[in-house]
Write a protein that holds these residues in place. Structure first.
Motif, short mmCIF file in Angstrom:
data_model
loop_
_atom_site.label_atom_id
_atom_site.label_comp_id
_atom_site.label_asym_id
_atom_site.label_seq_id
_atom_site.Cartn_x
_atom_site.Cartn_y
_atom_site.Cartn_z
N VAL A 156 59.20 79.29 12.30
CA VAL A 156 58.42 79.33 10.60
C VAL A 156 58.77 80.56 9.77
O VAL A 156 58.36 80.35 8.84
CB VAL A 156 57.35 78.80 11.02
CG1 VAL A 156 57.32 77.58 12.01
CG2 VAL A 156 56.20 80.24 11.25
N SER A 157 58.86 81.80 10.08
CA SER A 157 58.88 82.67 9.30
C SER A 157 60.10 83.31 8.72
O SER A 157 60.23 83.63 7.71
CB SER A 157 58.65 84.07 9.90
OG SER A 157 59.67 84.35 10.77
N ARG A 158 61.83 82.65 9.22
CA ARG A 158 62.39 83.32 9.01
C ARG A 158 62.69 82.83 6.92
O ARG A 158 63.30 84.26 6.22
CB ARG A 158 63.77 81.86 9.60
CG ARG A 158 65.27 82.94 8.31
CD ARG A 158 66.28 82.34 9.85
NE ARG A 158 67.50 82.44 8.98
CZ ARG A 158 68.80 82.79 9.86
NH1 ARG A 158 68.31 82.04 11.03
NH2 ARG A 158 70.04 82.81 8.69
N GLY A 159 62.21 81.57 6.15
CA GLY A 159 62.42 81.59 4.92
C GLY A 159 61.40 82.54 4.56
O GLY A 159 61.04 81.42 2.85
N VAL A 160 60.08 83.36 4.66
CA VAL A 160 59.24 83.49 4.01
C VAL A 160 60.14 84.53 3.23
O VAL A 160 58.79 84.33 1.85
CB VAL A 160 58.44 84.31 4.82
CG1 VAL A 160 57.05 85.69 3.99
CG2 VAL A 160 57.19 83.33 5.81
N ILE A 161 60.59 85.35 3.20
CA ILE A 161 60.97 86.55 2.35
C ILE A 161 61.13 85.18 0.36
O ILE A 161 61.17 85.51 0.13
CB ILE A 161 61.83 87.44 2.72
CG1 ILE A 161 61.14 88.09 3.29
CG2 ILE A 161 62.58 87.90 1.34
CD1 ILE A 161 60.14 88.89 3.41
N GLY A 162 62.63 84.67 0.95
CA GLY A 162 62.95 84.03 -0.18
C GLY A 162 62.35 82.26 -0.26
O GLY A 162 63.18 81.69 0.04
N VAL A 163 61.14 81.92 0.21
CA VAL A 163 60.82 80.87 0.47
C VAL A 163 61.80 80.05 -0.97
O VAL A 163 60.94 79.91 -2.23
CB VAL A 163 59.42 80.63 0.75
CG1 VAL A 163 59.07 79.40 0.18
CG2 VAL A 163 58.38 81.50 1.18
N GLY A 164 62.05 78.75 -0.99
CA GLY A 164 62.57 78.20 -1.81
C GLY A 164 63.21 76.66 -1.27
O GLY A 164 61.76 76.03 -1.15
N ALA A 165 63.94 75.99 -0.53
CA ALA A 165 64.10 74.17 -0.87
C ALA A 165 63.31 74.44 0.61
O ALA A 165 63.65 75.29 1.73
CB ALA A 165 65.93 74.39 -0.66
N GLY A 166 62.82 73.38 0.72
CA GLY A 166 62.16 72.83 1.52
C GLY A 166 60.99 73.89 2.31
O GLY A 166 60.33 73.37 3.25
N ALA A 167 60.02 74.36 1.01
CA ALA A 167 59.22 74.92 1.04
C ALA A 167 57.98 74.18 0.78
O ALA A 167 58.47 74.14 -0.67
CB ALA A 167 58.97 76.71 -0.03
N CYS A 168 56.46 74.17 1.12
CA CYS A 168 55.23 73.41 0.79
C CYS A 168 54.62 74.46 -0.30
O CYS A 168 54.91 76.00 0.52
CB CYS A 168 55.13 72.71 1.57
SG CYS A 168 55.22 71.28 2.20
#
Length: 464
Positions: A440-452
């Motif tokens: 779950v942490s891979r998208g944290v830095i550039g939270v974008g598509a698919g983020a709530c």
């Protein structure tokens, strides 16, 4: 899954920073069914441009212990003050400061030329992005302007959670706090309570283009302001020129760069400023969002006290401007070039100017060859910073797909907002992940598509 060359990540427990002993899980206190939560999210957030892509969406806010909640704003306030002072210490006025930070002065066409006013209000509205690491909150970057995301979403989501968990939670209201910041300006400058919210033209039939505007105006009007939303071509007549300005204050709800891309002229705003309109926040605020300013604080300034250095060391990950030469990292001197190429998995490359996370390249999630090319480009241009990677801690949350619920551990980016140095609510983004994946942490830095998105709240009452 993990990034290329990244070590396998063991399963992690919830970080204690998120927990308060003696509290029931918010999911056990919810008074609405999963279907009712889904309906409330759709109805209450319609037109507010809140990202809830689904199928899994929050069924509760992120709920922090009061100590953790307050700590977010304390850290944000202190680090913002350090960043502001680091920029001001560059000296020579705002045009010179822009040049010192590698920014093009032409990109700041609305600098008023009144340096004292720019200086007084450059940090009026700010939103840091933090994750929770081993040492507690870790600052990834600042957005300092009048156009950052979060206020309307946090306000709307908090209203939803008040209906699903009535009376249980507390949170500062960003929209009301922003109005109080404008009240302070009126009091200090002896101005009448009248504000023009200046934004981009929109389609009046577009609900997303009208509901948030009306919500903003209503907050001002409740506190006795005359408030209207003005598009650029309405400015000259609406302001009451010639003669005394009908609106002495303007809330800058647009980005000059966005207007330029759309072919919209800034001339009406420029003319309004020259006629006496105090546009807040001023465009100098954008220089505080320049990540090179963050690097200056991380490196340490001669005027910083020992306490300020300790706080920066604890809550600001090691950050440096990408310039060739030697640098200190973890108590040892290194050639920056060699350091970044040798320890790719330990660092993140970010453009100095740009949207938060939008230009971030995470070493552990980047192909080694692509990383080498990116390092070469960054060191050649000097237009970026490098920041030590922070492994984000996990937080529990209940999610719903509108028919059922499930518990999950996610790694949220927490964004406490400040308005005139007042705490103004907290916004969060997170990657829900899937029922079968714990990455779950891979998208944290550039939270974008698919983020709530979600609101961050605390408990309304002390634990019994």
């Amino acid at each position: 899954m993990t990034g290329a060359g990244a070590p396998a990540r063991p399963a992690r427990a919830v970080d204690p920073w998120f927990l308060e002993e003696g509290r029931s899980e918010p999911s056990a206190l919810r008074t609405a069914t999963a279907a009712e939560v889904g309906d409330l999210l759709r109805l209450e957030l319609a037109g507010l441009d809140v990202s809830l892509p689904g199928p899994w969406r929050p069924a509760q806010p992120f709920v922090l212990p009061r100590q953790s909640y307050d700590e977010l704003f304390d850290i944000a306030r202190t680090l913002l003050a350090l960043v502001r002072r680091a920029v001001l210490a560059l000296g020579g006025g705002w045009p010179a400061r822009a040049e010192a930070l590698g920014a093009e002065f032409a990109d700041y066409p609305l600098l008023s030329g009144q340096d004292n006013t720019e200086t007084a209000f450059c940090a009026m509205m700010a939103r840091p992005d933090l994750v929770i690491g081993e040492g507690g909150p870790q600052l990834l970057g600042f957005d300092v302007s009048g156009t950052f995301d979060g206020p309307n979403a946090a306000h709307g989501l908090a209203a939803v959670w008040e209906r699903t968990h009535p009376g249980l939670f507390f949170g500062h209201d960003p929209l009301a706090t922003r109005v109080r910041a404008f009240e302070d300006v009126c009091a200090s400058r002896r101005l009448p309570r009248a504000v023009a919210v200046i934004g981009s033209p929109g389609d009046p039939r577009d609900e997303a283009g009208t509901r948030w505007k009306e919500g903003d105006l209503e907050q001002f009007r409740r506190r006795g302001f005359t408030a209207d939303f003005l598009e650029p071509d309405e400015l000259p007549e609406a302001l009451g020129r010639p003669g005394r300005l009908r609106y002495p204050l303007g809330l800058r709800n647009f980005s000059p760069a966005d207007w330029d891309e759309r072919g919209l002229s800034l001339r009406p705003v420029y003319d309004a400023q020259r006629a006496g309109l105090l546009l807040l926040p001023p465009q100098s605020s954008g220089l505080l969002a320049n990540r090179k300013a963050l690097a200056l604080v991380s490196e340490g300034r001669p005027w910083m006290t020992r306490a300020e250095r300790r706080l920066a060391d604890r809550h600001l990950p090691w950050t440096r401007i990408t310039l060739p030469g030697r640098t200190d990292w973890r108590g040892t001197e290194h050639e920056l070039d060699v350091l970044l190429r040798t320890h790719r998995e330990r660092f993140v490359l970010k453009k100095a100017i740009g949207t938060t996370g939008g230009e971030a390249l995470v070493g552990r999630h980047t192909d080694p060859t692509d990383w080498q090319h990116a390092v070469t480009a960054a060191l050649t241009s000097g237009d970026s910073v490098v920041q030590e990677y922070v492994e984000p801690a996990l937080c529990p949350i209940e999610l719903t797909d509108g028919t059922g619920t499930r518990s999950a551990l996610v790694a949220p980016v927490l964004s406490p907002m400040l308005f005139g140095d007042r705490p103004g609510g907290c916004w969060a983004r997170f990657v829900p992940g899937s029922e079968t994946s714990d990455d779950v942490s891979r998208g944290v830095i550039g939270v974008g598509a698919g983020a709530c998105e979600n609101a961050v709240l605390t408990w309304a009452d002390p634990v019994a």
